[in-house]
Design a protein around this motif. Structure first.
Motif, short mmCIF file in Angstrom:
data_model
loop_
_atom_site.label_atom_id
_atom_site.label_comp_id
_atom_site.label_asym_id
_atom_site.label_seq_id
_atom_site.Cartn_x
_atom_site.Cartn_y
_atom_site.Cartn_z
N PRO A 16 0.82 -1.22 0.00
CA PRO A 16 0.00 0.00 0.00
C PRO A 16 0.85 1.26 0.00
CG PRO A 16 0.03 -0.99 2.18
CD PRO A 16 0.73 -1.96 1.27
N ALA A 17 0.25 2.33 -0.49
CA ALA A 17 0.92 3.63 -0.46
C ALA A 17 0.93 4.18 0.95
CB ALA A 17 0.21 4.60 -1.40
N VAL A 18 1.79 5.15 1.20
CA VAL A 18 1.79 5.84 2.50
C VAL A 18 0.47 6.60 2.62
CG1 VAL A 18 2.93 7.62 3.88
CG2 VAL A 18 4.30 6.01 2.52
N PRO A 19 -0.29 6.38 3.68
CA PRO A 19 -1.61 7.02 3.78
C PRO A 19 -1.53 8.48 4.21
CG PRO A 19 -1.18 5.70 5.73
CD PRO A 19 -0.02 5.46 4.81
N GLY A 20 -2.57 9.23 3.84
CA GLY A 20 -2.74 10.59 4.35
C GLY A 20 -1.73 11.61 3.87
N VAL A 21 -1.18 11.41 2.67
CA VAL A 21 -0.17 12.34 2.15
C VAL A 21 -0.87 13.46 1.38
CG1 VAL A 21 1.85 12.61 0.67
CG2 VAL A 21 1.52 10.49 1.96
N PRO A 22 -0.65 14.72 1.75
CA PRO A 22 -1.25 15.83 0.98
C PRO A 22 -0.61 15.92 -0.40
CG PRO A 22 0.28 16.67 2.64
CD PRO A 22 0.14 15.19 2.91
N VAL A 23 -1.43 16.10 -1.42
CA VAL A 23 -0.95 16.13 -2.79
C VAL A 23 -0.68 17.57 -3.22
CG1 VAL A 23 -1.45 15.54 -5.18
CG2 VAL A 23 -2.23 14.04 -3.34
N ALA A 24 0.59 17.88 -3.43
CA ALA A 24 0.95 19.20 -3.95
C ALA A 24 1.13 19.14 -5.46
CB ALA A 24 2.23 19.71 -3.28
N ASP A 25 1.81 18.08 -5.94
CA ASP A 25 2.09 17.95 -7.38
C ASP A 25 2.54 16.52 -7.64
OD1 ASP A 25 2.76 18.29 -10.03
OD2 ASP A 25 4.66 19.26 -9.61
N PRO A 26 1.84 15.78 -8.53
CA PRO A 26 2.22 14.38 -8.78
C PRO A 26 3.40 14.22 -9.74
CG PRO A 26 0.30 14.95 -10.09
CD PRO A 26 0.60 16.16 -9.22
N THR A 27 3.89 15.31 -10.33
CA THR A 27 4.98 15.20 -11.30
C THR A 27 6.23 14.60 -10.66
OG1 THR A 27 4.14 17.20 -12.36
CG2 THR A 27 6.32 16.44 -13.03
N GLY A 28 6.76 13.54 -11.25
CA GLY A 28 8.00 12.94 -10.78
C GLY A 28 7.85 12.00 -9.61
N VAL A 29 6.61 11.75 -9.16
CA VAL A 29 6.42 10.87 -8.01
C VAL A 29 6.86 9.44 -8.34
CG1 VAL A 29 4.66 9.82 -6.52
CG2 VAL A 29 4.60 12.27 -6.98
N GLY A 30 6.54 8.98 -9.55
CA GLY A 30 6.98 7.65 -9.95
C GLY A 30 8.49 7.52 -10.02
N ASP A 31 9.16 8.59 -10.40
CA ASP A 31 10.63 8.58 -10.44
C ASP A 31 11.21 8.47 -9.04
OD1 ASP A 31 10.48 8.92 -13.23
OD2 ASP A 31 10.45 11.10 -13.02
N ALA A 32 10.61 9.17 -8.08
CA ALA A 32 11.07 9.07 -6.69
C ALA A 32 10.87 7.65 -6.18
CB ALA A 32 10.31 10.06 -5.81
N PHE A 33 9.72 7.03 -6.53
CA PHE A 33 9.49 5.64 -6.14
C PHE A 33 10.61 4.75 -6.68
CE2 PHE A 33 8.24 1.41 -7.42
CZ PHE A 33 7.85 0.87 -6.20
N ARG A 34 10.95 4.91 -7.94
CA ARG A 34 11.98 4.06 -8.55
C ARG A 34 13.31 4.21 -7.83
NH1 ARG A 34 7.96 4.78 -11.80
NH2 ARG A 34 7.65 3.80 -13.83
N ALA A 35 13.64 5.43 -7.43
CA ALA A 35 14.90 5.65 -6.71
C ALA A 35 14.91 4.87 -5.40
CB ALA A 35 15.09 7.14 -6.45
N GLY A 36 13.85 4.99 -4.61
CA GLY A 36 13.80 4.27 -3.34
C GLY A 36 13.79 2.77 -3.53
N PHE A 37 13.01 2.30 -4.49
CA PHE A 37 12.91 0.86 -4.75
C PHE A 37 14.27 0.29 -5.16
CE2 PHE A 37 12.21 -2.78 -7.50
CZ PHE A 37 11.28 -3.53 -6.80
N LEU A 38 14.92 0.91 -6.14
CA LEU A 38 16.19 0.38 -6.65
C LEU A 38 17.30 0.49 -5.61
CD1 LEU A 38 15.98 1.73 -10.29
CD2 LEU A 38 15.78 -0.65 -9.56
N ALA A 39 17.26 1.54 -4.80
CA ALA A 39 18.26 1.66 -3.75
C ALA A 39 18.16 0.49 -2.78
CB ALA A 39 18.08 2.98 -3.00
N ALA A 40 16.94 0.20 -2.32
CA ALA A 40 16.75 -0.88 -1.35
C ALA A 40 17.09 -2.24 -1.95
CB ALA A 40 15.32 -0.86 -0.81
N CYS A 41 16.74 -2.45 -3.23
CA CYS A 41 17.12 -3.70 -3.89
C CYS A 41 18.64 -3.82 -3.96
CB CYS A 41 16.52 -3.76 -5.29
SG CYS A 41 14.74 -4.05 -5.31
N GLY A 42 19.32 -2.72 -4.27
CA GLY A 42 20.77 -2.73 -4.33
C GLY A 42 21.41 -3.03 -2.99
#
Length: 345
Positions: free
Chosen positions: A242-268
């Motif tokens: 699940p996503a982090v709950p209750g996050v205020p949305v300011a701008d969705p631009t680049g959110v998927g890129d931030a996810f990829r950074a966190g995901f790939l870092a932890a896999c590494g």
């Protein structure tokens, strides 16, 4: 493990529309569509998928290598990336074209309409990835993010020839790639990244079923917006985080890129895909609260607190040794002073 991120480096021009785009679409007039939107704001931000992913990896202390093509107007942007832990020695500077430009409008439901001028990005096809990586023997994964289509094909093929693991992230370019091109980019990827809409588009373009896609990749990671993220593998296993709950949305631009950074870092770092997805969702939440793709900062305490509250203490505790590196990439490049080591209270 260091990660090389190939793809677009751009300037984003972000606008906010106070209404709903869908309410202005008339179903029997879509063949002659002509709309103009009066927007509330215009902001110019640093962006481009590759730069966004590298920025997140840099904040996490992974010293990523950014690979792409830019114009002579890149100097200030390059300084920004260096100060945030990104190695830009793989960036080609064009003498003819400006850095790519993106124009994106977001409505009150976070629906978006965007246009893009590639500029110098068209010269990314002239970057010889294998030659570049001879000076970076510690690269263990290459991310092929949206870029000049010929560059994406060339760099993917070079990874296969070198036996170098790669992540396929065709994202926005799916709309203009042929079925044969998509199949070529996906085949053999260690990770395949799409959002929910792109996953359906990828199936339509390739003519493959979901099972056929999974036979050709290590794992398929699909971001689901507020629904979190789904991870599927060829052995039939599927995990939804699940996503982090209750996050205020300011701008969705680049959110998927931030996810990829966190995901790939932890896999590494050797964590499971489920744990990696949790860290990715936490970075996505940080990006979601900012304006623009790189308008967020990270601290280890903040990340651990969100991991513990949104998921569980055990996940946070397992990431403590790795998150001590948050900020170290930037410190090494910019001479910043490190905070003392931390523990999870």
């Amino acid at each position: 493990m260091r990660i090389a991120v190939t793809g677009c480096i751009a300037t984003d021009h972000l606008m906010t529309f106070p209404g709903r785009i869908t309410e202005l679409l008339i179903s029997d007039r879509l063949h002659a569509l002509s709309l103009s939107f009066l927007v509330d704001s215009l902001e110019m931000r640093r962006g481009g998928a590759a730069a966004n992913i590298a920025f997140g990896l840099g904040l996490l202390g992974l010293d990523p290598l950014l690979v792409g093509a830019v114009g002579g107007d890149f100097a200030d942007y390059e300084t920004w990336l260096n100060e945030h832990g990104v190695d830009t020695s793989g960036v080609r500077v064009s003498v003819r074209q400006p850095t790519a430009r993106s124009v994106c409008m977001t409505d009150q439901d976070s629906n978006q309409i965007a246009s893009f001028h590639p500029g110098a990005m068209t010269e990314a096809r002239d970057i010889d990835l294998r030659q570049l990586l001879t000076g970076h023997q510690d690269i263990g994964l290459v991310v092929i993010s949206p870029d000049d289509p010929e560059a994406m094909r060339f760099h993917t093929e070079q990874c296969r020839e070198a036996g170098l693991p790669f992540a396929a992230d065709p994202s926005q370019q799916l709309a203009r790639l042929t079925g044969a091109e998509v199949r070529e980019l996906v085949y053999g990827a260690r990770w395949l990244f799409t959002n929910e809409y792109e996953s359906a588009l990828l199936l339509e373009r390739t003519g493959w079923s979901g099972r056929e896609v999974l036979r050709r990749v290590g794992a398929w990671v699909t971001t689901l917006g507020a629904g979190g993220v789904r991870i599927e593998s060829a052995d039939g296993r599927s995990t939804t985080v699940p996503a982090v709950p209750g996050v205020p949305v300011a701008d969705p631009t680049g959110v998927g890129d931030a996810f990829r950074a966190g995901f790939l870092a932890a896999c590494g770092w050797g964590h499971s895909p489920a744990t990696a997805a949790r860290l990715g969702c936490v970075l996505a939440a940080e990006a979601l609260g900012g304006r623009g793709s790189q308008d967020y900062d990270l601290t280890a305490r903040q990340l651990l607190a969100t991991l513990a509250s949104a998921y569980d203490y055990r996940t946070a505790q397992g990431l403590v040794p790795d998150l001590r590196n948050v900020g170290r990439g930037a410190s090494r490049r910019a001479g910043w002073r490190l905070s003392p080591p931390m523990t999870l209270a």
